[in-house]
Design a protein around this motif. Structure first.
Motif, PDB file in Angstrom:
ATOM      1  N   GLY A  83       0.782  -1.226   0.000  1.00 40.52           N
ATOM      2  CA  GLY A  83       0.000   0.000   0.000  1.00 40.52           C
ATOM      3  C   GLY A  83       0.817   1.281   0.000  1.00 40.52           C
ATOM      4  N   SER A  84       0.140   2.378  -0.264  1.00 39.66           N
ATOM      5  CA  SER A  84       0.756   3.703  -0.246  1.00 39.66           C
ATOM      6  C   SER A  84       1.337   3.991   1.135  1.00 39.66           C
ATOM      7  N   SER A  85       2.509   4.581   1.144  1.00 43.98           N
ATOM      8  CA  SER A  85       3.201   4.977   2.382  1.00 43.98           C
ATOM      9  C   SER A  85       3.446   3.807   3.341  1.00 43.98           C
ATOM     10  N   ALA A  86       3.435   2.580   2.824  1.00 44.47           N
ATOM     11  CA  ALA A  86       3.578   1.393   3.683  1.00 44.47           C
ATOM     12  C   ALA A  86       4.837   1.437   4.541  1.00 44.47           C
ATOM     13  N   PHE A  87       5.936   1.926   3.996  1.00 45.40           N
ATOM     14  CA  PHE A  87       7.198   1.997   4.729  1.00 45.40           C
ATOM     15  C   PHE A  87       7.759   3.422   4.759  1.00 45.40           C
ATOM     16  N   LYS A  88       6.918   4.383   4.490  1.00 44.77           N
ATOM     17  CA  LYS A  88       7.341   5.790   4.447  1.00 44.77           C
ATOM     18  C   LYS A  88       7.920   6.216   5.800  1.00 44.77           C
ATOM     19  N   ASP A  89       8.986   6.983   5.740  1.00 45.38           N
ATOM     20  CA  ASP A  89       9.649   7.526   6.935  1.00 45.38           C
ATOM     21  C   ASP A  89      10.239   6.454   7.850  1.00 45.38           C
ATOM     22  N   CYS A  90      10.611   5.325   7.293  1.00 50.16           N
ATOM     23  CA  CYS A  90      11.363   4.298   8.025  1.00 50.16           C
ATOM     24  C   CYS A  90      12.834   4.564   7.720  1.00 50.16           C
ATOM     25  N   GLU A  91      13.384   5.575   8.371  1.00 51.38           N
ATOM     26  CA  GLU A  91      14.711   6.097   8.032  1.00 51.38           C
ATOM     27  C   GLU A  91      15.832   5.070   8.089  1.00 51.38           C
ATOM     28  N   SER A  92      15.699   4.039   8.920  1.00 45.72           N
ATOM     29  CA  SER A  92      16.757   3.029   9.059  1.00 45.72           C
ATOM     30  C   SER A  92      16.567   1.828   8.137  1.00 45.72           C
ATOM     31  N   LEU A  93      15.453   1.782   7.428  1.00 44.70           N
ATOM     32  CA  LEU A  93      15.169   0.644   6.549  1.00 44.70           C
ATOM     33  C   LEU A  93      16.104   0.680   5.341  1.00 44.70           C
ATOM     34  N   SER A  94      17.049  -0.269   5.318  1.00 39.82           N
ATOM     35  CA  SER A  94      18.034  -0.292   4.229  1.00 39.82           C
ATOM     36  C   SER A  94      17.932  -1.528   3.352  1.00 39.82           C
ATOM     37  N   LEU A  95      17.199  -2.547   3.807  1.00 43.53           N
ATOM     38  CA  LEU A  95      17.074  -3.776   3.036  1.00 43.53           C
ATOM     39  C   LEU A  95      15.619  -4.207   2.998  1.00 43.53           C
ATOM     40  N   ILE A  96      15.119  -4.414   1.794  1.00 44.89           N
ATOM     41  CA  ILE A  96      13.773  -4.951   1.641  1.00 44.89           C
ATOM     42  C   ILE A  96      13.815  -6.003   0.558  1.00 44.89           C
ATOM     43  N   GLN A  97      13.271  -7.157   0.867  1.00 43.51           N
ATOM     44  CA  GLN A  97      13.227  -8.247  -0.104  1.00 43.51           C
ATOM     45  C   GLN A  97      11.778  -8.402  -0.543  1.00 43.51           C
ATOM     46  N   VAL A  98      11.511  -8.042  -1.789  1.00 46.11           N
ATOM     47  CA  VAL A  98      10.169  -8.086  -2.363  1.00 46.11           C
ATOM     48  C   VAL A  98      10.128  -9.224  -3.363  1.00 46.11           C
ATOM     49  N   SER A  99       9.112 -10.070  -3.264  1.00 43.93           N
ATOM     50  CA  SER A  99       9.034 -11.201  -4.192  1.00 43.93           C
ATOM     51  C   SER A  99       8.592 -10.737  -5.574  1.00 43.93           C
ATOM     52  N   ASP A 100       8.812 -11.593  -6.546  1.00 48.40           N
ATOM     53  CA  ASP A 100       8.387 -11.320  -7.923  1.00 48.40           C
ATOM     54  C   ASP A 100       6.871 -11.330  -8.072  1.00 48.40           C
ATOM     55  N   GLU A 101       6.153 -11.790  -7.059  1.00 46.23           N
ATOM     56  CA  GLU A 101       4.698 -11.919  -7.136  1.00 46.23           C
ATOM     57  C   GLU A 101       3.960 -10.614  -6.839  1.00 46.23           C
ATOM     58  N   VAL A 102       4.651  -9.600  -6.332  1.00 49.25           N
ATOM     59  CA  VAL A 102       4.002  -8.312  -6.049  1.00 49.25           C
ATOM     60  C   VAL A 102       3.552  -7.693  -7.364  1.00 49.25           C
ATOM     61  N   THR A 103       2.270  -7.300  -7.430  1.00 51.56           N
ATOM     62  CA  THR A 103       1.720  -6.719  -8.655  1.00 51.56           C
ATOM     63  C   THR A 103       1.436  -5.224  -8.527  1.00 51.56           C
ATOM     64  N   SER A 104       1.425  -4.698  -7.292  1.00 52.65           N
ATOM     65  CA  SER A 104       1.093  -3.292  -7.112  1.00 52.65           C
ATOM     66  C   SER A 104       1.860  -2.712  -5.926  1.00 52.65           C
ATOM     67  N   ILE A 105       2.491  -1.552  -6.163  1.00 55.58           N
ATOM     68  CA  ILE A 105       3.185  -0.825  -5.099  1.00 55.58           C
ATOM     69  C   ILE A 105       2.615   0.586  -5.083  1.00 55.58           C
ATOM     70  N   GLY A 106       2.059   0.980  -3.933  1.00 58.47           N
ATOM     71  CA  GLY A 106       1.409   2.280  -3.816  1.00 58.47           C
ATOM     72  C   GLY A 106       2.375   3.451  -3.746  1.00 58.47           C
ATOM     73  N   GLU A 107       1.824   4.632  -3.915  1.00 59.42           N
ATOM     74  CA  GLU A 107       2.589   5.870  -3.908  1.00 59.42           C
ATOM     75  C   GLU A 107       3.311   6.059  -2.575  1.00 59.42           C
ATOM     76  N   SER A 108       4.541   6.498  -2.651  1.00 64.37           N
ATOM     77  CA  SER A 108       5.381   6.812  -1.482  1.00 64.37           C
ATOM     78  C   SER A 108       5.628   5.608  -0.581  1.00 64.37           C
ATOM     79  N   ALA A 109       5.489   4.406  -1.113  1.00 70.24           N
ATOM     80  CA  ALA A 109       5.637   3.197  -0.293  1.00 70.24           C
ATOM     81  C   ALA A 109       6.987   3.131   0.403  1.00 70.24           C
ATOM     82  N   PHE A 110       8.041   3.623  -0.240  1.00 75.11           N
ATOM     83  CA  PHE A 110       9.385   3.532   0.337  1.00 75.11           C
ATOM     84  C   PHE A 110      10.038   4.912   0.476  1.00 75.11           C
ATOM     85  N   GLU A 111       9.230   5.959   0.523  1.00 72.48           N
ATOM     86  CA  GLU A 111       9.753   7.322   0.639  1.00 72.48           C
ATOM     87  C   GLU A 111      10.436   7.524   1.992  1.00 72.48           C
ATOM     88  N   ALA A 112      11.561   8.221   1.979  1.00 70.53           N
ATOM     89  CA  ALA A 112      12.319   8.573   3.190  1.00 70.53           C
ATOM     90  C   ALA A 112      12.807   7.334   3.945  1.00 70.53           C
TER      91      ALA A 112
END
Length: 146
Positions: free
Chosen positions: A99-128
């Motif tokens: 979803g949108s802003s799912a991980f927004k403002d997670c300043e320390s988040l440096s690693l994310i493993q997303v599977s090939d099965e994801v079909t939709s990533i919302g706006e600003s999901a990984f911002e900041a």
């Protein structure tokens, strides 16, 4: 006045009885995650936790609730927003939407493993976040940038 009170009480009871609502499950690495059921109550989506998960979070492919196994199919809008101490997230292949802003403002988040099965990533999901790059699978149908 009594009629209004009784009517309100009945509406509240019916709302409670008609849906399961949210549930809390402690996953394998001891992190308490909240889940909301989808509209037909056949699957769950990761919801915003009451606390702030930190460190590594592994989202399970399914959860068990009252002896029924439910697939985890998505991460809701703002689910982990502002979890500043979150460093790693592993998303299973059962998850189709982030979803949108799912991980927004997670300043320390440096690693994310997303599977090939994801079909939709919302706006600003990984911002900041501290993520510098990640690979997007070929099944992405919707990618809202920002």
């Amino acid at each position: 006045m009594k009629k209004i009170f009784c009517l309100l009480l009945l509406v509240c009871f019916c709302s409670y009885a008609s849906g399961i609502g949210s549930i809390v499950v402690v996953n394998g690495d001891g992190v308490r995650l909240y889940y909301n059921f989808n509209d037909d109550e056949t699957a769950v989506l990761v919801a915003k936790p009451k606390g702030r998960p930190s460190g590594k979070v592994v989202i399970p492919a399914s959860i068990e609730y009252e002896s029924v196994t439910y697939p985890v199919i998505g991460i809701e809008d703002g689910a982990f927003e502002s979890c500043g101490s979150l460093t790693e997230v592993y998303i299973p292949s059962s998850v189709k939407t982030i979803g949108s802003s799912a991980f927004k403002d997670c300043e320390s988040l440096s690693l994310i493993q997303v599977s090939d099965e994801v079909t939709s990533i919302g706006e600003s999901a990984f911002e900041a976040t501290a993520i510098t790059s990640f690979t997007i699978g070929n099944k992405i149908a919707t990618l809202n940038s920002k």
